[in-house]
Scaffold this motif. Structure first.
Motif, PDB file in Angstrom:
ATOM      1  N   THR A   1      40.530  96.363  16.565  1.00 18.91           N
ATOM      2  CA  THR A   1      39.190  96.621  16.040  1.00 18.91           C
ATOM      3  C   THR A   1      38.138  95.958  16.917  1.00 18.91           C
ATOM      4  O   THR A   1      37.167  96.585  17.328  1.00 18.91           O
ATOM      5  CB  THR A   1      39.077  96.151  14.592  1.00 18.91           C
ATOM      6  N   ILE A   2      38.293  94.676  17.215  1.00 25.36           N
ATOM      7  CA  ILE A   2      37.427  94.022  18.193  1.00 25.36           C
ATOM      8  C   ILE A   2      38.304  93.225  19.137  1.00 25.36           C
ATOM      9  O   ILE A   2      39.076  92.357  18.712  1.00 25.36           O
ATOM     10  CB  ILE A   2      36.338  93.134  17.531  1.00 25.36           C
ATOM     11  N   GLN A   3      38.200  93.557  20.400  1.00 27.12           N
ATOM     12  CA  GLN A   3      38.996  92.879  21.417  1.00 27.12           C
ATOM     13  C   GLN A   3      38.062  92.059  22.300  1.00 27.12           C
ATOM     14  O   GLN A   3      37.210  92.606  22.998  1.00 27.12           O
ATOM     15  CB  GLN A   3      39.786  93.872  22.270  1.00 27.12           C
ATOM     16  N   LEU A   4      38.206  90.758  22.232  1.00 27.12           N
ATOM     17  CA  LEU A   4      37.416  89.823  23.028  1.00 27.12           C
ATOM     18  C   LEU A   4      38.319  89.349  24.161  1.00 27.12           C
ATOM     19  O   LEU A   4      39.132  88.441  23.995  1.00 27.12           O
ATOM     20  CB  LEU A   4      36.931  88.666  22.165  1.00 27.12           C
ATOM     21  N   GLU A   5      38.164  90.001  25.307  1.00 23.26           N
ATOM     22  CA  GLU A   5      39.112  89.834  26.409  1.00 23.26           C
ATOM     23  C   GLU A   5      38.389  89.296  27.641  1.00 23.26           C
ATOM     24  O   GLU A   5      37.514  89.960  28.203  1.00 23.26           O
ATOM     25  CB  GLU A   5      39.774  91.176  26.728  1.00 23.26           C
ATOM     26  N   GLY A   6      38.767  88.110  28.076  1.00 25.39           N
ATOM     27  CA  GLY A   6      38.161  87.529  29.257  1.00 25.39           C
ATOM     28  C   GLY A   6      38.879  87.969  30.516  1.00 25.39           C
ATOM     29  O   GLY A   6      39.962  87.472  30.825  1.00 25.39           O
ATOM     30  N   THR A   7      38.292  88.896  31.250  1.00 23.91           N
ATOM     31  CA  THR A   7      38.927  89.410  32.459  1.00 23.91           C
ATOM     32  C   THR A   7      38.270  88.857  33.719  1.00 23.91           C
ATOM     33  O   THR A   7      38.599  89.280  34.818  1.00 23.91           O
ATOM     34  CB  THR A   7      38.868  90.953  32.483  1.00 23.91           C
ATOM     35  N   GLY A   8      37.318  87.923  33.566  1.00 28.14           N
ATOM     36  CA  GLY A   8      36.656  87.333  34.716  1.00 28.14           C
ATOM     37  C   GLY A   8      36.739  85.821  34.676  1.00 28.14           C
ATOM     38  O   GLY A   8      37.535  85.235  33.935  1.00 28.14           O
ATOM     39  N   THR A   9      35.882  85.180  35.472  1.00 29.64           N
ATOM     40  CA  THR A   9      35.897  83.722  35.569  1.00 29.64           C
ATOM     41  C   THR A   9      34.627  83.078  35.011  1.00 29.64           C
ATOM     42  O   THR A   9      34.506  81.854  35.021  1.00 29.64           O
ATOM     43  CB  THR A   9      36.061  83.289  37.037  1.00 29.64           C
ATOM     44  N   GLY A  10      33.682  83.877  34.529  1.00 26.39           N
ATOM     45  CA  GLY A  10      32.459  83.335  33.959  1.00 26.39           C
ATOM     46  C   GLY A  10      32.695  82.735  32.582  1.00 26.39           C
ATOM     47  O   GLY A  10      33.732  82.971  31.943  1.00 26.39           O
ATOM     48  N   VAL A  11      31.738  81.966  32.113  1.00 27.49           N
ATOM     49  CA  VAL A  11      31.823  81.372  30.771  1.00 27.49           C
ATOM     50  C   VAL A  11      31.892  82.492  29.734  1.00 27.49           C
ATOM     51  O   VAL A  11      31.122  83.447  29.771  1.00 27.49           O
ATOM     52  CB  VAL A  11      30.612  80.463  30.500  1.00 27.49           C
ATOM     53  N   PHE A  12      32.797  82.363  28.757  1.00 28.23           N
ATOM     54  CA  PHE A  12      33.020  83.389  27.736  1.00 28.23           C
ATOM     55  C   PHE A  12      32.972  82.724  26.367  1.00 28.23           C
ATOM     56  O   PHE A  12      33.873  82.018  25.961  1.00 28.23           O
ATOM     57  CB  PHE A  12      34.361  84.074  27.964  1.00 28.23           C
ATOM     58  N   GLY A  13      31.857  82.952  25.636  1.00 33.97           N
ATOM     59  CA  GLY A  13      31.702  82.397  24.311  1.00 33.97           C
ATOM     60  C   GLY A  13      30.464  81.501  24.254  1.00 33.97           C
ATOM     61  O   GLY A  13      29.839  81.235  25.278  1.00 33.97           O
ATOM     62  N   PRO A  14      30.091  81.076  23.059  1.00 36.61           N
ATOM     63  CA  PRO A  14      30.768  81.318  21.784  1.00 36.61           C
ATOM     64  C   PRO A  14      30.442  82.693  21.193  1.00 36.61           C
ATOM     65  O   PRO A  14      29.468  83.327  21.575  1.00 36.61           O
ATOM     66  CB  PRO A  14      30.206  80.211  20.901  1.00 36.61           C
ATOM     67  N   VAL A  15      31.266  83.094  20.212  1.00 40.30           N
ATOM     68  CA  VAL A  15      31.032  84.298  19.419  1.00 40.30           C
ATOM     69  C   VAL A  15      31.004  83.872  17.955  1.00 40.30           C
ATOM     70  O   VAL A  15      31.959  83.250  17.461  1.00 40.30           O
ATOM     71  CB  VAL A  15      32.126  85.350  19.652  1.00 40.30           C
ATOM     72  N   THR A  16      29.905  84.185  17.261  1.00 42.96           N
ATOM     73  CA  THR A  16      29.731  83.760  15.869  1.00 42.96           C
ATOM     74  C   THR A  16      29.574  84.980  14.981  1.00 42.96           C
ATOM     75  O   THR A  16      28.729  85.837  15.236  1.00 42.96           O
ATOM     76  CB  THR A  16      28.496  82.845  15.728  1.00 42.96           C
ATOM     77  N   THR A  17      30.372  85.039  13.933  1.00 43.50           N
ATOM     78  CA  THR A  17      30.413  86.184  13.027  1.00 43.50           C
ATOM     79  C   THR A  17      30.120  85.708  11.616  1.00 43.50           C
ATOM     80  O   THR A  17      30.798  84.821  11.096  1.00 43.50           O
ATOM     81  CB  THR A  17      31.798  86.858  13.084  1.00 43.50           C
TER      82      THR A  17
END
Length: 410
Positions: A260-276
């Motif tokens: 349903t939601i795929q949070l996929e880090g495919t690079g090297t940059g900062v990833f996040g935060p994610v707030t729901t």
């Protein structure tokens, strides 16, 4: 700054994009027409009359949409903004109107209301032709609101899907579409009060906020929502408020990995935060939430995360569908925090750090308990909820367009 109708500033000449992506206007690009000037172009039409009169609602906590999750920092759709403009139903017109604004006008509050129709699109792939590129200015202190002139659903995105690219300080509210919506390298963009097929936020992004979006509920082997930074681009500060992300169901025998939601880090940059916050996520054929280990933090506040067999209570499987038993969580993010949240379905090896007043549908293993604070409340009856029980906890009985139209009014 409110403009008089006969003193509407026109955009003349071309806009030059600086290397930084900031719009730089030519020195003679703005002319104030006198009484004998040619009539303004459609992009420069100012709304006349008293405008909408509904009051901004006070935010109310709920599971999913209730018509009150809306950004505090932009003009309310139901009030007349300091600058009110009407655009034709075309991306060119919308983009031209945004680019004709002054920083002080944006700071005072701008709403652009779009005439009814369908906004064309060139597809929703990450390299599809973008309908808006380098529109808006990241240096602005406030967003420009773009919404349908005649209310929710009166303007649709093309079924082929759309992509907006490297745009900033734009808020899109009240649109519908049977295709997907993609953002690439955008910042300070808000999207809300809409129903689409799917969404993608990719390449990079910063300060992306979603409000009461309804997505998914479809036969499709792709993820409902994909959030995928690439290369060295950061993807930081994503928020969701009052959204419903529904399942994408693949055909039986299909080996696609469908979340349903795929949070996929495919690079090297900062990833996040994610707030729901206040959201409802239904599992797809594989899982509801796939959280990659490159994601720094995922936080859920007062949410329903419904895996197992619960998605099919609301969105019944059809002949030929994959008979999934989706996880609630999949992946191995090492900082996941939950407050006042209900979770149905397997939670895998997720790294829960804090779990406060949150319920799980089965007894977890020791390794699935939070390692910093709190503990799961266990309630196996959650796994047996009916459609009536699931929807009975929400402010609306279904996610049909007619229901949403009554909810999202201004």
């Amino acid at each position: 700054m409110t403009r008089e109708i006969d003193r509407r500033t026109l955009l003349k000449g071309s806009l030059v994009l600086a290397a930084s992506g900031t719009v730089v206007a030519c020195s003679d690009d703005r002319v104030v027409p006198g009484p004998s000037a040619t009539a303004p172009s459609p992009a420069a039409t100012e709304a006349a009359g008293g405008g909408p009169t509904s009051e901004r609602p006070t935010r109310v906590t709920s599971f999913g949409p209730n018509g009150t999750h809306y950004p505090d920092d932009v003009p309310w759709l139901g009030e007349r903004a300091a600058t009110e403009l009407v655009a034709e139903c075309s991306w060119q017109d919308i983009g031209r109107t945004i680019q004709g604004l002054l920083a002080e006008e944006v700071a005072a509050g701008v709403i652009i209301r779009v005439k009814p129709g369908t906004l064309a699109g060139g597809g929703a792939g990450s390299s599809a032709p973008a309908v808006l590129t380098n529109v808006g200015n990241p240096a602005w202190t406030r967003n420009v609101v773009v919404c349908p002139l005649d209310g929710f659903g009166s303007v649709a995105f093309a079924s082929t899907g759309i992509r907006i690219d490297q745009s900033a300080r734009v808020s899109l509210f009240g649109f519908v579409g049977s295709g997907a919506f993609t953002m690439t390298r955008c910042q300070n963009v808000q999207v809300g009060w809409g129903r689409f097929d799917a969404m993608s936020i990719t390449r990079g992004g910063r300060d992306i906020a979603l409000f009461e979006l309804v997505l998914g509920f479809r036969q499709n082997s792709d993820d409902t929502v994909g959030v995928r930074p690439i290369e060295t681009f950061p993807m930081v500060n994503l928020t969701r408020d009052g959204c419903v992300f529904g399942p994408s169901v693949k055909p039986d025998g299909d080996d696609s990995h469908c979340d349903t939601i795929q949070l996929e880090g495919t690079g090297t940059g900062v990833f996040g935060p994610v707030t729901t916050t206040d959201c409802v996520d239904y599992g797809s054929s594989n899982a509801a939430e796939l959280l990659d280990d490159k994601l720094t933090l995922a936080e859920y506040r007062h949410c329903l995360i419904l895996g197992g067999q619960l998605p099919w209570q609301v969105y019944p499987l059809r002949p030929g569908d994959y008979p999934g038993d989706p996880n609630a969580f999949s992946g191995d993010c090492q900082d996941v925090r939950l407050t006042d949240t209900v979770v149905a379905g397997a939670i895998g090896r997720m790294g829960f750090t804090q779990v406060q007043n949150s319920t799980l549908s089965y007894a977890p293993t020791d390794s699935q308990q939070p390692r910093e604070s709190g503990a799961w409340i266990v309630d196996p009856s959650v796994a047996e909820w009916t459609r009536e029980q699931i929807m009975g906890q929400q402010a609306i009985p279904d996610y049909e367009i007619s229901t949403l139209r009554a909810l999202w009014s201004w």
